[in-house]
Design an enzyme around this catalytic site. Structure first.
Site, short mmCIF file in Angstrom:
data_model
loop_
_atom_site.label_atom_id
_atom_site.label_comp_id
_atom_site.label_asym_id
_atom_site.label_seq_id
_atom_site.Cartn_x
_atom_site.Cartn_y
_atom_site.Cartn_z
CD GLU A 34 -2.88 -0.77 0.17
OE1 GLU A 34 -3.13 -0.04 -1.14
OE2 GLU A 34 -3.92 -1.63 0.67
N GLY A 123 -16.53 5.33 -3.99
CA GLY A 123 -15.86 5.81 -2.68
C GLY A 123 -15.98 5.01 -1.65
CB SER A 127 -10.08 0.67 -7.51
OG SER A 127 -9.48 1.80 -8.62
CG ASP A 173 -6.52 2.46 -8.09
OD1 ASP A 173 -5.86 1.37 -7.28
OD2 ASP A 173 -7.21 3.07 -7.27
CE1 TYR A 223 -2.99 7.24 -2.67
CE2 TYR A 223 -2.34 9.48 -4.44
CZ TYR A 223 -2.84 7.90 -3.86
OH TYR A 223 -2.05 6.93 -4.36
C1 GLA Z 1 -5.52 4.62 -4.29
C2 GLA Z 1 -3.98 5.06 -4.91
C3 GLA Z 1 -3.55 4.03 -5.57
C4 GLA Z 1 -2.34 3.40 -4.48
C5 GLA Z 1 -3.06 3.67 -3.17
C6 GLA Z 1 -2.42 2.96 -1.59
O1 GLA Z 1 -5.82 3.76 -4.21
O2 GLA Z 1 -5.56 5.41 -6.35
O3 GLA Z 1 -2.77 4.36 -6.46
O4 GLA Z 1 -1.20 4.82 -4.65
O5 GLA Z 1 -4.36 4.43 -2.53
O6 GLA Z 1 -2.14 1.96 -2.10
#
Ligand code: GLA
Length: 393
Positions: A34, A123, A127, A173, A223
């Site tokens: 992650e 949400g 994804s 994703d 993020y």
């Molecule tokens: C989100 C982002 C991914 C990744 C994750 C954390 O899902 O879209 O690209 O960075 O967070 O692993």
């Protein structure tokens, strides 16, 4: 498939003809790895049995008419004008970004009517946005009769999120949503974009997805902040990305970093190592070891990367208290954090009892039940149905 029939009927009712194409793109969970993708490290995701479906047909005009079964108002993308994002937070920014990417690459986009239906909870950290961009790209490929190079398609969908939704996400994703294989995880090297397929089909082991139904407002700002903190740590260590740093190297260079940079870098460096170990352990069906690595990953995300939440921590604690005797090998948050989902790796035979305990204990604590989903590793995006040209209205 009920969803498919429902979508076709809804399309016929709304657009007055049959769809020429129906495409799908799944959601995903990440087993481990992650916040490593934008640090050029490893991730280990799988696609899940929830998906975005799009039915589409040419409309002979110079616009895309987008409808969604979840939203009343349709969105229009005028193809005769430069395609730009609309107001921030609007769902149509994702398909807009994809259309812009096709046009920039010189691929003809004709007028289309589209109807979108999603079984990926929105949400929830599964994804749904990559599923929407990749499904849109898949329908545009089908209608243009031109396939993009698979990695170019991943890049295009990632750029759509960066430029049209303002989310500086990594490639995990769109990659897994596009290219997942059924019953396989992908050990993706986010530096080379090379993926190793890891068999994940042991019927005795299942992945339980526990959705908190909570998304903390912090997710939006934290993020990009984490991403910047990682880049700053890499710059300090004079490497292009934290992937280049080993654990001993980080320990030796610790004095050069401030406390926050050191914590962020320590998560990334140790998580990259854990992800590779987990892939080896899965290949050998060493499930206890995989579970242990999941708990370590969660601790690192909670303490060093600081992206967990009370709900996610609670789910992991519940998993640990059920323990291997009760059928849980390991648990961790998955995805970006600050709410969203946690996953548990469990013995399939114990699934009913684990789910009952997780539901009851979580509800006792937070007053609401979490949404539970067990999913096998599903296949990536594709065209489900295509009408021959002679049968199109
Ligand atoms: C989100 C982002 C991914 C990744 C994750 C954390 O899902 O879209 O690209 O960075 O967070 O692993």
């Amino acid at each position: 498939m009920v969803e498919l029939e429902m979508l076709r009927t809804a399309f016929e009712r709304q657009c007055g003809r049959s769809p020429a194409w129906i495409v799908r793109a799944p959601g995903r969970v990440n087993l481990i790895g992650e916040h490593t993708d934008y640090n050029e490290g490893f991730v280990l995701p799988m696609a899940i049995e929830r998906e975005v479906l799009i039915a589409a047909a040419p409309n002979g005009g110079a616009r895309l008419q987008l409808r969604s079964t979840a939203v009343d108002a349709p969105a229009t993308i005028e193809l005769a004008q430069p395609v730009r994002p609309v107001v921030a937070g609007d769902w149509s920014n994702y398909p807009r970004g994809v259309v812009a990417g096709f046009i920039e690459r010189g691929i003809r986009v004709g007028g289309l009517d589209l109807l979108i239906h999603s079984t990926v909870p929105l949400g929830a950290g599964l994804s749904s946005s990559a599923a929407l961009t990749v499904a849109t790209a898949t329908v545009l490929e089908a209608s243009a009769r031109q396939r993009l190079d698979p990695l170019e398609k991943v890049r295009l969908c990632q750029e759509a999120e960066h430029r049209f939704a303002g989310v500086p996400c990594g490639i995990m994703d769109p990659f897994i949503v596009s290219l997942a294989r059924q019953d396989r995880l992908a050990l993706l090297d986010c530096q080379s974009w090379h993926a190793r397929s890891i068999e994940f089909s042991d019927p005795e082991v299942s992945v339980l997805i526990v959705a908190t139904n909570v998304r903390h407002a912090l997710a939006h700002s934290e993020y990009p902040l984490r991403r910047r903190q990682c880049e700053a740590a890499a710059a300090k260590l004079q490497v292009r990305a934290l992937r280049a740093v080993s654990e001993p190297e980080l320990a030796r260079a610790a004095a050069q970093l401030d406390a926050i940079s050191l914590k962020r870098a320590r998560h990334v460096v140790t998580e990259i190592a854990r992800t590779q170990q987990a892939a080896a352990a899965i290949t050998a069906c060493r499930w206890s070891e995989v579970g242990h690595l999941m708990y370590l990953s969660h601790e690192s995300l909670r303490c060093d990367f600081e992206v967990s939440s009370p709900e996610l921590d609670r789910i992991v604690e519940i998993g640990a208290s059920i323990g291997e005797e009760g059928g849980v090998f390991g648990a961790r948050m998955t995805g970006g954090g600050f709410g969203g989902c946690a996953i548990m790796l469990m013995r399939s035979a114990a699934a009913a009892s684990v789910m009952q305990q997780v539901s009851a204990q979580y509800a006792q604590y937070f007053g609401v039940a979490p949404a539970l989903l067990v999913s096998r590793a599903a296949a990536g995006a594709g065209v489900l149905q295509e009408l021959p040209v002679s049968e199109r209205a």
